[in-house]
Structure formats: structure tokens, C-alpha cells
Scaffold this active site. Structure first.
Site, mmCIF file in Angstrom:
data_model
loop_
_atom_site.group_PDB
_atom_site.id
_atom_site.type_symbol
_atom_site.label_atom_id
_atom_site.label_comp_id
_atom_site.label_asym_id
_atom_site.label_seq_id
_atom_site.Cartn_x
_atom_site.Cartn_y
_atom_site.Cartn_z
ATOM 1 N NE ARG A 1 40.567 41.137 37.362
ATOM 2 C CZ ARG A 1 41.786 41.420 37.853
ATOM 3 N NH1 ARG A 1 42.763 40.543 37.761
ATOM 4 N NH2 ARG A 1 42.015 42.562 38.446
ATOM 5 C CD GLU B 1 40.017 37.416 42.248
ATOM 6 O OE1 GLU B 1 40.814 38.349 42.432
ATOM 7 O OE2 GLU B 1 39.033 37.500 41.502
HETATM 8 N N1 MTE Z 1 38.345 32.347 50.525
HETATM 9 C C1 MTE Z 1 37.289 31.987 51.284
HETATM 10 N N2 MTE Z 1 37.482 31.105 52.282
HETATM 11 N N3 MTE Z 1 36.048 32.497 51.061
HETATM 12 C C2 MTE Z 1 35.809 33.387 50.038
HETATM 13 O O1 MTE Z 1 34.680 33.836 49.860
HETATM 14 N N4 MTE Z 1 36.764 34.662 48.157
HETATM 15 C C3 MTE Z 1 37.834 34.721 47.161
HETATM 16 C C4 MTE Z 1 39.203 34.662 47.841
HETATM 17 N N5 MTE Z 1 39.252 33.601 48.790
HETATM 18 C C5 MTE Z 1 36.909 33.773 49.207
HETATM 19 C C6 MTE Z 1 38.185 33.234 49.510
HETATM 20 C C7 MTE Z 1 37.788 35.907 46.321
HETATM 21 S S1 MTE Z 1 36.736 35.924 45.019
HETATM 22 C C8 MTE Z 1 38.604 36.985 46.537
HETATM 23 S S2 MTE Z 1 38.604 38.295 45.496
HETATM 24 C C9 MTE Z 1 39.513 37.040 47.677
HETATM 25 O O2 MTE Z 1 39.407 35.900 48.520
HETATM 26 C C10 MTE Z 1 39.192 38.289 48.496
HETATM 27 O O3 MTE Z 1 39.936 38.381 49.638
HETATM 28 P P1 MTE Z 1 41.425 38.985 49.695
HETATM 29 O O4 MTE Z 1 41.473 40.114 48.737
HETATM 30 O O5 MTE Z 1 41.568 39.380 51.085
HETATM 31 O O6 MTE Z 1 42.323 37.861 49.276
HETATM 32 N N1 HPA Z 2 38.368 42.527 40.243
HETATM 33 C C1 HPA Z 2 37.438 42.199 41.137
HETATM 34 N N2 HPA Z 2 36.421 42.960 41.430
HETATM 35 C C2 HPA Z 2 36.307 44.114 40.781
HETATM 36 C C3 HPA Z 2 37.227 44.520 39.828
HETATM 37 C C4 HPA Z 2 38.333 43.690 39.543
HETATM 38 O O1 HPA Z 2 39.199 43.974 38.705
HETATM 39 N N3 HPA Z 2 36.829 45.709 39.351
HETATM 40 C C5 HPA Z 2 35.690 45.986 40.003
HETATM 41 N N4 HPA Z 2 35.374 45.044 40.866
HETATM 42 MO MO1 MOS Z 3 36.682 38.252 44.035
HETATM 43 S S1 MOS Z 3 35.699 37.633 42.372
HETATM 44 O O1 MOS Z 3 37.381 39.625 43.168
HETATM 45 O O2 MOS Z 3 35.382 38.930 44.913
#
Ligand code: MTE
Ligand code: HPA
Ligand code: MOS
Length: 776
Positions: free
Chosen positions: A310, A728
Site C-alpha cells: 500500500r 483513513e
Molecule cells: N475512527 C475511530 N473513532 N476509531 C478508530 O479506531 N479507525 C480508523 C478509521 N476511523 C478508527 C476510526 C481505521 S484505521 C479504519 S481502517 C476505519 O476507521 C475502519 O472503519 P470503516 O471501514 O468503517 O471506515
Molecule cells: N488495508 C487494511 N487492512 C488490510 C489490507 C489493506 O489493504 N489488507 C489486509 N488488511
Molecule cells: Mo485500518 S489501518 O485499515 O484498520
């Protein structure tokens, strides 16, 4: 009814009143046992013997367990290379070697200290350069991403600059430490409540550690007090420790890491040390770029190969690279095993090119924005270095829109004037961009599922494969279901995630939790609606709603003439309507299913890394940010004066929640590149393991002026209700604070070469300022 509305987070009220239930808020079970972890005090060497006698003699100690008590010795997110408990080889400082059980929670840490580890120390590898010297890596990209002809590109370049971009790791600092409760059920079955982004993986690791088939273990996740990637893989062994003791003693167990333990034991964001060579013309147009990414994977593979990929996928950032070569390697060191963290390598790749652009600007003595604007993806220049076309490209509109709305030009000239006054303070301004690829790069993970159960009073209990960690996925799913049935969000509860309701789930990660599970939820609703639609048509055609009829409605289908709205179901053509509740009851008495399960996979994905072809991402979430900073030349002290963010989130399902995600991610990103500094002793021991020594941003550190705006984009047809993932991508915009620091320092630079490292702590700023002033 509620798509696009700012309905409140479903746990908002309970979070602020303290009544939300996290793992350690679960009421104690009768006979509950507490579990503690014994960790190594060397970073590398052999574990010769574990002396348990003194611990076992403690009156509150119920047992000490080692790798010998485990049916499976290893686990791993991609490769099974990580010991659940050390067998022989110790690979990082504070690695888990044994676990203890106590009937008194207050005695856990005391008993942990009584277990003696006899070890033989070896010389650890603690840095990327040491690992490179040994050629010891966990993963190397099989092929670089390349485009065009870099050799020719360099020949055509007026200027060539070579340099480095170095960034540190980052502690997740979630509010709830890693935690699990394990409850032995009957016949060798185990129920595990975990703070995990990946209940299915937790279920499997627990089952393997216990030596039971997967169907004997259920993993339940109500919510996490934050995950940020840190609970994607590394929640699993923690749950296994709780389960092993529960199984040995046949008693419920609880394992709650202290903040200190959590910070020492678990992995972090990957530090990177990247090298580059860039060729450009007199205006700053990039003609050739060669980047080599080097990550510190820590002791084991964990998710490092995907994270490195990534990073490579995001090294182009928002910029079109006609001739480029991006290669990467992830080195093995004796640090804790680094893991997923918001952005998943993307920030480390993206920041490299933003840093390079600041370097070019300093070299040419030009404004970095001009150089950025010259190089962005635009017009027919939309092919990425990995062969995917950038469709629905919003970058030019985002760049131009924010440039104007934040008054960049005027503020830049004011900054120039201010810096000429030589007040002892220097200011800088910079724009950074994000073009974040949405999809798991491992294709098989792009699947979600949902179970929707309609109750007779027209309320809904729904369960999906997604886990709630604060990001609001449950609220978004609530909205999707509310819209589908035309009922109010309060009439829908998104229940705990459980492996007995949703099987073989993917981690809630890659920002795609609501994309894939939301799409599944919508489809599950439509299955139920299809059957209700058939029934309502019969009713409207004259069949009594309470008539005893034999209906053969299994599948049904939606009909645009039948709409579900305001708790009613209407036939547009006839104007007839019925209460949803009445229709539901009629369905029940006619033995029509009121439950729907659906599985969703993101279509059209598939990237081959050996051939560098195929579609890696479903779409991109894009955005830009401009930050203005002030640095004190005498102390290195930093103030973020203003940040403006402008993002494309398609048609947001819940703009309020998304705004929270954007600001939170930005501040977290800003922390990574400014104050969050991980310091290790020569032994490999982490010294910054608590909030007293590890500095995350607080409210005073956030931008004094902070504006967030979204661009209108109704065209993201490839995602549920045309929304875009948000979790993210805005993390990457926090790096505008760092590039703005770099810009500020350039005003005092007598050097053509800038070397600012991330995080730009006060010390780092002063060191770099001194070097630049000396023209080195
Ligand atoms: N927001 C909060 N409040 N707490 C979290 O732990 N994790 C982040 C993001 N936002 C997180 C957050 C990460 S690393 C990811 S991948 C996404 O939320 C995952 O949730 P989603 O796929 O439902 O957006
Ligand atoms: N993003 C986040 N988490 C993951 C991924 C990715 O692309 N692949 C495996 N785990
Ligand atoms: Mo988020 S780093 O893909 O849990």
C-alpha cells in the site's frame, strides 16, 4: 429517509454519559479469573527456562502457562510465523513468554514479576540499516511499479536531486487497551468477547490455540474503544491468552492490558527510510522518479507485506509520474511486530512524494504549490504507476478550489514579509493531497455480509460483518436500513458483531467497513422488501390482509411502483397505502420470512503483483489540505496557525460523522509527523510507553483555525448510495503540517538539500535549522 443526514452516532449519548459497555465494563462473571502476561527483558536471544515456583507459591496464583500449553504454537495474519507465546527464540523486548492466572485482579502484576525467565542474550537488530547489512527482510516486492523510461527521463531532466525521506513509527494510543473476556461454555465450546477489528481471525486463532475446531468458538465484538488498525491482527493472540486460561481452569477469564503493557507489547505503525532520485525541469515538472521504500517490519511478518504494497501504491500521491520506478522491501528487526495503522503504509508512501516536492521547491527557490499544481493527475494524465486509470478525478477541482478559498497566494506573501522581519519565529504554508485507494489490496478480503431481522413492531435488529470502533459504521448501517424500509433510525439497532451471525468476516479495515457491509445490509433489506412488495400487491389487489392464503413468496422483487416511506408502504399508481407494521404482521401470519441475509463482494477487483496489472482499487477518496505553521527558531516550538481541508467524499451517508472522521484523522496524522516520537534504549526496550513520555496532540496542539469542507460529487456509482470511504484518507492530510514546517525552514536554508525527518519534534526542527543555516 435518513441518507445524507446528520443523525447522531448511535453510541453518542452512552459514550458521553459513560454507559457504553467496553470489554472491562462487562459485569464480572462468578468465579472470574484474571490473566497477566510475562514478557522478555531482552530483544533477542534464547528462552532457556521459565521458573514458576515463586509465582505458583503466591496465594492468589492459579497457574502459569507457557507455549507447552498451546495446541498451535504460532499465529499470523498472512504467514503463521509469530509465536503465540515464545517457545525458544525471543525476537523483541517485552515479547510474551508466559501467562499467569490470578483470582485477585490487584495481584496480577505482582505475580507476573515472580515468574523468572532464564535467557541467553544475542545481539539484536534494531534499525533498518542494521537489517539491510544482514539482508534480513520479511518481504520484498517481487517487482517494482514502473512506468515509462526512467533512464531517458533522467537524461531529459535539467535538474536531478537525490535524497531521503525518513519517518518514524506511531503508537495507536486507542483509549481502550487490548482486552478480552473468555467464557467456557459447554462441551469444550468457548465464547470470547474481544476488542477486535477482526472477530473471525480472533475466533480462528483462539480455536487453534485451544486445539478445537473453529465451530466450537464464538467471538463477539460489541465495540472497541478505538482500534486504528492496532486491533486488526494483534487482538487475536490477546484473546487466545484469555481463552487458554479459561479452558485450563474451566472458569471465565478477563485479560485487560494496562496502557504501559499495551504500548510495550503490541506493534506500531511502520517506520520507513526511503531513498529517492528525482529529475525535473526548470519549472519543477517531474520527468523521472526513482523511489526505494524500506520499512521496519519488526520481528514478524504480521501485515507488513500488504502494508509495504500500500505504501508503494501511494508513492505517486496526487501526482502523475510519466517515468517512474517504485520498489520496496520490509526489513526484519528485533522491534515489536509492526502492524496496521490508519492509512496502512499509504501515509509513508504519500508523504515521500510530498516531501520530494518541498525539496524541489527549495532547490528551485519556487513556491511548492506551483510545483504541485504542475504535476497533478489531470486531463489525459491519469494512469497510475501500477496501471490503473484514475477515474472521476477530482484533484484539479480540489486543488484549485482550496487554493482560492484558503487565500493561499495572499497568505504566502504575508508569510514572506513576516519571515523577513526576523522576529525569531518563522512561518510556513503548504498544501498536501491524498488520493487514497479504496479496497483491500488482498482481493479476497473485499467481502461483507449482513443479517437483517424485521420484528413484528416494525423495528429491526441488524448484524453485519463490520465492527464498531468509534468510526460510526453502525450509524451508517442504521441509516441505510432506515432508508430502505422508510422507518426511523431509532427503530433500528445494529447489534454486536458475532461470528455466529456473520461468518468468515473480513477485518473492519481499509476504510471499507461501511462500503461492503453497508452494501450487504442494503441488499438484505431489499430481499425482505421484495417479498413484502409481492404481498402488498396482492393485498392492494383485493386480498384481505388477514386472509388465510397460501402465498408462495420466496424471492419476490422490488417494484418502483411500491415505496416504503414514513412507516407506510404505498402504491404510487393507485394511491393505496398500508401501515408497514400491518404488512409485516400479514407477512408473518402468511409464513413469509421477515429476515434477510446477504453477502456482498466488491465487483471487478483483481491486481496481480507479479505482472503489475489489473484493478487494485474500487475508487479513490481524494482530498487536499493547506496548513500554516509557526516555528520558534530558538526553541523549535511549533504552532499550527491554521488548517483548511477540502475533500471529496462522494455523497456522504452522514456528513457530520464524516466531518468527525476527517478532523480526527487529520489531528492523528499531524501527531504522527510532529510530536509522537518513539524512543528506544540500546537494549531495544521502548522508553516512551506512557502518555508522560509519548506526546499525542491535545486540544491546544490542534490548528487554531480549522476549516473542513466537502466538494460536491454525485458520480461515485460504484459504492453504496454513491458515498465514499472516509476512515483513513484524511490521515494523510495531517502531513501538510510537516510540509509546512519544511517550507518554514526553507526560508533559513543556505542549503539546496533539506533533510527534515518525521516526526518534526522540537529537537528535530532545531537540528535541521542549524544544519540548513550552515549550508550543509
Ligand atoms: N475512527 C475511530 N473513532 N476509531 C478508530 O479506531 N479507525 C480508523 C478509521 N476511523 C478508527 C476510526 C481505521 S484505521 C479504519 S481502517 C476505519 O476507521 C475502519 O472503519 P470503516 O471501514 O468503517 O471506515
Ligand atoms: N488495508 C487494511 N487492512 C488490510 C489490507 C489493506 O489493504 N489488507 C489486509 N488488511
Ligand atoms: Mo485500518 S489501518 O485499515 O484498520
Amino acid at each position: 429517509m435518513s441518507i445524507g443526514k446528520n443523525i447522531a452516532h448511535d453510541s453518542g449519548a452512552s459514550h458521553v454519559t459513560g454507559s457504553s459497555i467496553f470489554i472491562d465494563d462487562r459485569v464480572d462473571s462468578i468465579n472470574e479469573v484474571f490473566v497477566g502476561i510475562v514478557t522478555s527483558k531482552i530483544a533477542k536471544g534464547k528462552l532457556l527456562n521459565i521458573k514458576m515456583k515463586r509465582a505458583l507459591a503466591h496465594k492468589n496464583c492459579l497457574g502459569v502457562y507457557t507455549s507447552k500449553d498451546l495446541a498451535a504454537k504460532k499465529w499470523g495474519a498472512i504467514f503463521h510465523d509469530q509465536p503465540i507465546l515464545v517457545e525458544e527464540d525471543i525476537s523483541y523486548f517485552d515479547e510474551a513468554c508466559a501467562i499467569i492466572a490470578s483470582d485477585d485482579r490487584s495481584k496480577v502484576l505482582e505475580i507476573v514479576k515472580l515468574v523468572e525467565l532464564e535467557t541467553k542474550e544475542e545481539k539484536p537488530t534494531l534499525t533498518i540499516s542494521e537489517a539491510r547489512a544482514l539482508d534480513d527482510y520479511v518481504y520484498k516486492a517481487p517487482k517494482p511499479f514502473s512506468q515509462g523510461d526512467i533512464k531517458k527521463g533522467f537524461e531529459d531532466s535539467e535538474h536531478i536531486l537525490e535524497g531521503e525521506f525518513i519517518c518514524g513509527g506511531q503508537e495507536h494510543f486507542y483509549m481502550e487497551s487490548q482486552a478480552a473476556v473468555a467464557i467456557p461454555v459447554e462441551n469444550g465450546q468457548m465464547q470470547v468477547h474481544a476488542s477486535s477489528q477482526h472477530p473471525s481471525e480472533t475466533q480462528r486463532v483462539v480455536a487453534e490455540a485451544l486445539g478445537v475446531p473453529f465451530h466450537k468458538v464464538v467471538c463477539v465484538v460489541k465495540r472497541m474503544g478505538g482500534g486504528f488498525g492496532g486491533k486488526e491482527s494483534q487482538a487475536a493472540p490477546i484473546a487466545a491468552y484469555a481463552a487458554i486460561v479459561a479452558s485450563k481452569l474451566n472458569r471465565p477469564t478477563r485479560l485487560i492490558l494496562t496502557k504501559d503493557e499495551d504500548m510495550k507489547i503490541t506493534g506500531k505503525r511502520h517506520p520507513f527510510e526511503n531513498t529517492y532520485k528525482v529529475g525535473f525541469d526548470k519549472d519543477g515538472r517531474i520527468l523521472s522518479l526513482k523511489v526505494h521504500l524500506q520499512a521496519d517490519a519488526g520481528a514478524y511478518t504480521d501485515l507488513s507485506s500488504s502494508i509495504l504494497e500500500r505504501a508503494m501504491f501511494h508513492t505517486d500521491g496526487a501526482y502523475y509520474l510519466e517515468n517512474c520506478e517504485i520498489s520496496g522491501i520490509s526489513y526484519r528487526t528485533n522491534n515489536s511486530s509492526n502492524t496496521a495503522y490508519r492509512g496502512f503504509g499509504g501515509p509513508q508512501g504519500n508523504m515521500t512524494i510530498e516531501s520530494i516536492i518541498e525539496d524541489i521547491a527549495n532547490y528551485l527557490n519556487k513556491d511548492a504549490y506551483e510545483i504541485r499544481r504542475l504535476n497533478i493527475y489531470e486531463g489525459d494524465k491519469t494512469l497510475t504507476p501500477y496501471g490503473q486509470e484514475l477515474e472521476n478525478n477530482m484533484l484539479p477541482a480540489l486543488f484549485d478550489g482550496l487554493y482560492k478559498s484558503c487565500d493561499y497566494q495572499k497568505r504566502l506573501s504575508e508569510i514572506e514579509k513576516f519571515n523577513n522581519l526576523k522576529t525569531g519565529k518563522i512561518r510556513g504554508i503548504s498544501m498536501s493531497a491524498t488520493k487514497f485507494g479504496i479496497a483491500f489490496t488482498a482481493r479476497f478480503l473485499n467481502q461483507g455480509s449482513a443479517l437483517v431481522n424485521l420484528q413484528l413492531d416494525a423495528t429491526v435488529q441488524a448484524s453485519t460483518g463490520a465492527t464498531e470502533m468509534g468510526q460510526g459504521v453502525n450509524t451508517k448501517i442504521q441509516q441505510i436500513i432506515s432508508h430502505a424500509f422508510g422507518i426511523e433510525p431509532k427503530d433500528i439497532i445494529v447489534m454486536s458483531t458475532s461470528t455466529e451471525k456473520n461468518h468468515n468476516t473480513s477485518p473492519t479495515a481499509a476504510s471499507s467497513g461501511s462500503d461492503i457491509n453497508g452494501a450487504a445490509a442494503l441488499d438484505a433489506c431489499n430481499k425482505i422488501k421484495g417479498r413484502l412488495t409481492e404481498l402488498v400487491k396482492l393485498i392492494f389487489s383485493g386480498v384481505e390482509s388477514d386472509a388465510i392464503i397460501e402465498l408462495e413468496i420466496k424471492k419476490g422483487s422490488l417494484d418502483p411502483d411500491i415505496v416504503f416511506e414514513n412507516n407506510k408502504v404505498k402504491q404510487l399508481s393507485s394511491g393505496k397505502e398500508i401501515d408497514l407494521k400491518e404488512l409485516i404482521n400479514s407477512a408473518y401470519f402468511n409464513r413469509i420470512s421477515l429476515g434477510g441475509y446477504s453477502h456482498y463482494k466488491t465487483p471487478g477487483l483483481g491486481f496481480c503483483k507479479d505482472r503489475i496489472e489489473g484493478k487494485a482499487f474500487n475508487y479513490y477518496t481524494q482530498g487536499v489540505a493547506v496548513s500554516e505553521v509557526q516555528v520558534c527558531e530558538y526553541t523549535g516550538d511549533l504552532k499550527v496557525l491554521r488548517s483548511d481541508i477540502y475533500m471529496d467524499l462522494g455523497r456522504p451517508l452522514n456528513p457530520g460523522i464524516d466531518k468527525g472522521q476527517v478532523t480526527g484523522a487529520f489531528v492523528q496524522g499531524m501527531g504522527w509527523v510532529t510530536t509522537e516520537n518513539l524512543v528506544y534504549a540500546d537494549s531495544g526496550e521502548l522508553k516512551t510507553y506512557s502518555p508522560t513520555t509519548y506526546k499525542i496532540p491535545n486540544i491546544q496542539d490542534t490548528p487554531r483555525v480549522f476549516n473542513v469542507d466537502f466538494i460536491t460529487n454525485n458520480d461515485n456509482e460504484c459504492n453504496v448510495h454513491r458515498s465514499k470511504a472516509v476512515g483513513e484518507p484524511p490521515f494523510l492530510l495531517g502531513t501538510s503540517v510537516w510540509t509546512a514546517i519544511k517550507h518554514a525552514l526553507s526560508y533559513r536554508a543556505d542549503s539546496k538539500q533539506m533533510n527534515l525527518k518525521s516526526p518534526a519534534t522540537g529537537e528535530e526542527i532545531l537540528t535541521e535549522l542549524q544544519r540548513l543555516k550552515n549550508g550543509k
